[in-house]
Design a protein around this motif. Structure first.
Motif, mmCIF file in Angstrom:
data_model
loop_
_atom_site.group_PDB
_atom_site.id
_atom_site.type_symbol
_atom_site.label_atom_id
_atom_site.label_comp_id
_atom_site.label_asym_id
_atom_site.label_seq_id
_atom_site.Cartn_x
_atom_site.Cartn_y
_atom_site.Cartn_z
ATOM 1 N N UNK A 24 0.824 -1.210 0.000
ATOM 2 C CA UNK A 24 0.000 0.000 0.000
ATOM 3 C C UNK A 24 0.861 1.264 0.000
ATOM 4 N N UNK A 25 1.889 1.280 0.838
ATOM 5 C CA UNK A 25 2.774 2.452 0.930
ATOM 6 C C UNK A 25 3.520 2.655 -0.388
ATOM 7 N N UNK A 26 4.039 1.571 -0.957
ATOM 8 C CA UNK A 26 4.785 1.681 -2.208
ATOM 9 C C UNK A 26 3.873 2.199 -3.314
ATOM 10 N N UNK A 27 2.659 1.716 -3.356
ATOM 11 C CA UNK A 27 1.721 2.193 -4.381
ATOM 12 C C UNK A 27 1.416 3.677 -4.202
ATOM 13 N N UNK A 28 1.255 4.116 -2.956
ATOM 14 C CA UNK A 28 1.001 5.547 -2.705
ATOM 15 C C UNK A 28 2.185 6.397 -3.151
ATOM 16 N N UNK A 29 3.403 5.933 -2.852
ATOM 17 C CA UNK A 29 4.600 6.688 -3.232
ATOM 18 C C UNK A 29 4.725 6.746 -4.751
ATOM 19 N N UNK A 30 4.498 5.607 -5.409
ATOM 20 C CA UNK A 30 4.573 5.584 -6.873
ATOM 21 C C UNK A 30 3.541 6.538 -7.478
#
Length: 147
Positions: A24-30
């Motif tokens: 979830x965090x990686x998707x938000x950052x991307x």
């Protein structure tokens, strides 16, 4: 390996490990990085990527303090985990000694002597330590050296 490559690699790993929080965090950052690239109309430089990551970290830190003040431990724990994931992508943070060296050197460069020169010093220091030190910490150390 660029930041986007690293994010993609870690996203695949999180998918394999079924780590929903990290994913979830990686998707938000991307998404934030892609939105910034669209806004600017070009690919992001490394410095611009760090700016976006810093903004994401700051937002989460601010929210973390609000949740802690409101007594929402459940939300605070979730944000602490998000912060740990985000910090993996940030440049190595400067130690207190390294940061103080940069500040003293910059104070000497701009010829600052009093607190009135705070703006000059901060505007000269912040580009040097972008993404490598917290702005409030820099502010405190500059104040200490100018008083």
């Amino acid at each position: 390996m660029t930041l986007l490559d690293k994010l993609n690699h870690d996203m695949k790993e999180a998918l394999k490990q079924k780590d929903k929080e990290t994913l979830s965090v990686i998707r938000m950052v991307k998404a934030s990085l892609q939105n910034e690239a669209i806004k600017l109309g070009s690919d992001l430089t490394e410095e611009q990527e760090i700016t976006v990551l810093s903004r994401e970290l700051k937002q989460r830190n601010d929210s973390l303090h609000e949740f802690e003040n409101a007594g929402r431990k459940d939300l605070a724990e979730k944000l602490e985990n998000e912060l740990k994931v985000l910090e993996k992508y940030m440049p190595k943070q400067l130690s207190d000694e390294e940061l103080e060296d940069v500040i003293v050197q910059t104070i000497n460069e701009v010829g600052a002597e009093t607190k009135k020169d705070m703006g000059k010093v901060m505007s000269a220091v912040m580009p040097k330590v972008k993404g490598k030190a917290d702005g409030s910490k820099v502010n405190q150390l500059v104040m200490k050296h100018l008083s």
